[in-house]
Scaffold this motif. Structure first.
Motif, short mmCIF file in Angstrom:
data_model
loop_
_atom_site.label_atom_id
_atom_site.label_comp_id
_atom_site.label_asym_id
_atom_site.label_seq_id
_atom_site.Cartn_x
_atom_site.Cartn_y
_atom_site.Cartn_z
N PRO A 32 0.83 -1.21 0.00
CA PRO A 32 0.00 0.00 0.00
C PRO A 32 0.87 1.26 0.00
O PRO A 32 1.88 1.33 0.68
CB PRO A 32 -0.80 -0.12 1.29
CG PRO A 32 0.02 -0.98 2.19
CD PRO A 32 0.79 -1.91 1.30
N CYS A 33 0.42 2.25 -0.77
CA CYS A 33 1.17 3.49 -0.92
C CYS A 33 0.81 4.47 0.18
O CYS A 33 -0.34 4.54 0.61
CB CYS A 33 0.89 4.10 -2.29
SG CYS A 33 1.33 3.02 -3.66
N ALA A 34 1.77 5.24 0.62
CA ALA A 34 1.58 6.23 1.69
C ALA A 34 0.77 7.42 1.18
O ALA A 34 0.59 7.60 -0.03
CB ALA A 34 2.93 6.70 2.19
N ALA A 35 0.30 8.24 2.09
CA ALA A 35 -0.43 9.46 1.73
C ALA A 35 0.45 10.32 0.83
O ALA A 35 1.66 10.42 1.02
CB ALA A 35 -0.81 10.23 2.99
N GLY A 36 -0.16 10.93 -0.18
CA GLY A 36 0.58 11.77 -1.13
C GLY A 36 1.19 10.99 -2.26
O GLY A 36 1.86 11.55 -3.12
N THR A 37 1.00 9.68 -2.24
CA THR A 37 1.49 8.84 -3.33
C THR A 37 0.32 8.00 -3.85
O THR A 37 -0.71 7.87 -3.21
CB THR A 37 2.63 7.91 -2.88
OG1 THR A 37 2.14 6.98 -1.91
CG2 THR A 37 3.79 8.71 -2.29
N SER A 38 0.50 7.48 -5.04
CA SER A 38 -0.52 6.66 -5.68
C SER A 38 0.14 5.46 -6.32
O SER A 38 1.36 5.38 -6.42
CB SER A 38 -1.25 7.47 -6.76
OG SER A 38 -1.91 8.57 -6.20
N GLN A 39 -0.70 4.55 -6.81
CA GLN A 39 -0.20 3.41 -7.55
C GLN A 39 -0.99 3.28 -8.84
O GLN A 39 -2.21 3.31 -8.83
CB GLN A 39 -0.33 2.11 -6.77
CG GLN A 39 0.23 0.94 -7.56
CD GLN A 39 -0.42 -0.39 -7.21
OE1 GLN A 39 -1.33 -0.45 -6.40
NE2 GLN A 39 0.06 -1.43 -7.83
N ALA A 40 -0.30 3.17 -9.94
CA ALA A 40 -0.91 2.89 -11.23
C ALA A 40 -0.18 1.71 -11.85
O ALA A 40 -0.78 0.76 -12.31
CB ALA A 40 -0.87 4.10 -12.13
N GLY A 41 1.15 1.77 -11.83
CA GLY A 41 1.97 0.67 -12.29
C GLY A 41 2.29 -0.24 -11.11
O GLY A 41 1.53 -0.33 -10.15
N ALA A 42 3.43 -0.89 -11.17
CA ALA A 42 3.80 -1.85 -10.13
C ALA A 42 4.25 -1.20 -8.83
O ALA A 42 4.09 -1.77 -7.77
CB ALA A 42 4.90 -2.77 -10.66
N THR A 43 4.84 0.00 -8.91
CA THR A 43 5.34 0.66 -7.71
C THR A 43 4.59 1.96 -7.46
O THR A 43 3.88 2.46 -8.33
CB THR A 43 6.85 0.97 -7.83
OG1 THR A 43 7.07 1.79 -8.98
CG2 THR A 43 7.68 -0.31 -7.95
N CYS A 44 4.75 2.52 -6.28
CA CYS A 44 4.09 3.77 -5.92
C CYS A 44 4.80 4.95 -6.58
O CYS A 44 5.98 4.86 -6.95
CB CYS A 44 4.11 3.95 -4.40
SG CYS A 44 3.27 2.63 -3.49
N PHE A 45 4.06 6.05 -6.73
CA PHE A 45 4.68 7.26 -7.28
C PHE A 45 4.14 8.48 -6.55
O PHE A 45 3.06 8.46 -5.98
CB PHE A 45 4.45 7.38 -8.79
CG PHE A 45 3.01 7.57 -9.20
CD1 PHE A 45 2.48 8.85 -9.35
CD2 PHE A 45 2.19 6.48 -9.45
CE1 PHE A 45 1.16 9.03 -9.73
CE2 PHE A 45 0.88 6.65 -9.85
CZ PHE A 45 0.36 7.93 -9.99
N ASN A 46 4.93 9.54 -6.57
CA ASN A 46 4.57 10.81 -5.95
C ASN A 46 3.57 11.50 -6.87
O ASN A 46 3.93 11.95 -7.96
CB ASN A 46 5.83 11.67 -5.78
CG ASN A 46 5.54 13.04 -5.23
OD1 ASN A 46 4.40 13.45 -5.10
ND2 ASN A 46 6.60 13.77 -4.93
N ASP A 47 2.30 11.61 -6.44
CA ASP A 47 1.29 12.16 -7.33
C ASP A 47 1.25 13.69 -7.35
O ASP A 47 0.44 14.28 -8.05
CB ASP A 47 -0.10 11.59 -7.02
CG ASP A 47 -0.50 11.69 -5.57
OD1 ASP A 47 0.15 12.42 -4.81
OD2 ASP A 47 -1.48 11.02 -5.20
N THR A 48 2.14 14.34 -6.62
CA THR A 48 2.25 15.80 -6.69
C THR A 48 3.57 16.24 -7.32
O THR A 48 3.94 17.41 -7.22
CB THR A 48 2.11 16.43 -5.28
OG1 THR A 48 3.16 15.93 -4.45
CG2 THR A 48 0.75 16.12 -4.67
N ALA A 49 4.26 15.32 -7.95
CA ALA A 49 5.54 15.64 -8.59
C ALA A 49 5.33 16.67 -9.69
O ALA A 49 4.29 16.70 -10.35
CB ALA A 49 6.18 14.38 -9.16
N VAL A 50 6.34 17.51 -9.89
CA VAL A 50 6.29 18.57 -10.89
C VAL A 50 7.48 18.39 -11.82
O VAL A 50 8.60 18.18 -11.37
CB VAL A 50 6.35 19.95 -10.20
CG1 VAL A 50 6.38 21.07 -11.22
CG2 VAL A 50 5.19 20.12 -9.24
N PRO A 51 7.24 18.48 -13.14
CA PRO A 51 8.37 18.33 -14.08
C PRO A 51 9.29 19.55 -14.02
O PRO A 51 8.90 20.61 -13.56
CB PRO A 51 7.69 18.23 -15.44
CG PRO A 51 6.42 18.98 -15.27
CD PRO A 51 5.99 18.75 -13.84
#
Length: 198
Positions: free
Chosen positions: A59-78
């Protein structure tokens, strides 16, 4: 040049300021509209995103999400990569028709459109390439298998491109090549489309 007669540096000379060019509000507004219209909806060349959390599984922590196999930072900025056209970063592509992502490695399940003038030879360090080559690799990529749960069904997918937002980029987290935790090429919109009121 106008000599400075008083002040802490009397030996310096300064140019007199040029008068501001008079421009009506209408002309200024038209200039702004034309300049912004040229950029509206454009995508930023050479953008990088580092949002896949290496080794972090659900399970991913608050502020992260899962779409692929691992969690990602859903507020990341390019961020922009800079002016070096030869710098290489991880190439991962997203397919809108399958809502899936892949790391571009040149594996047996991957091919490129014939006559596309790009080859997997441009890939360095397993799955890195320059921005221009990343765009070409994604645009001409065909993945023939490995996109379903059992990885056995063979069907061509050819609508690959660089991710255009964080959720799309999240779809390729955990797809291999050691790309999680590294900068990945993306192509996010830089300016929102603008409309002009009459």
């Amino acid at each position: 040049l106008v000599p400075l007669s008083a002040g802490p540096f009397p030996e310096r000379e300064y140019r007199a300021p040029l008068p501001m060019m008079a421009m009506s509000n209408t002309k200024l507004a038209l200039c702004a509209v034309l300049c912004l219209s040229a950029l509206a909806g454009a995508h930023g060349a050479g953008q990088l995103l580092n949002h896949c959390l290496s080794g972090v599984f659900p399970p991913c922590a608050a502020g992260t999400s899962q779409a692929g196999a691992t969690c990602f930072n859903d507020t990341a900025v390019p961020r922009f990569a800079g002016d070096d056209a030869m710098v290489t970063h991880v190439v991962r592509c997203y397919s809108p028709s399958t809502d899936r992502g892949v790391s571009v490695t040149g594996a047996a399940s991957m091919s490129l459109d014939p006559g596309s003038n790009v080859s997997f030879d441009v890939i360095e360090d397993g799955c890195s390439a320059t921005h221009s080559n990343a765009v070409l690799l994604c645009e001409h990529l065909n993945v023939n298998s490995g996109l379903n749960e059992d990885s056995s069904t063979v069907y061509p997918v050819s609508d690959w491109r660089l991710a255009q937002n964080v959720p799309e980029a999240g779809m390729y987290c955990g797809t291999g090549c050691g790309g999680d935790g590294l900068d990945t090429w993306v192509m996010f919109s830089t300016i929102s489309p603008t409309t002009v009121s009459p």
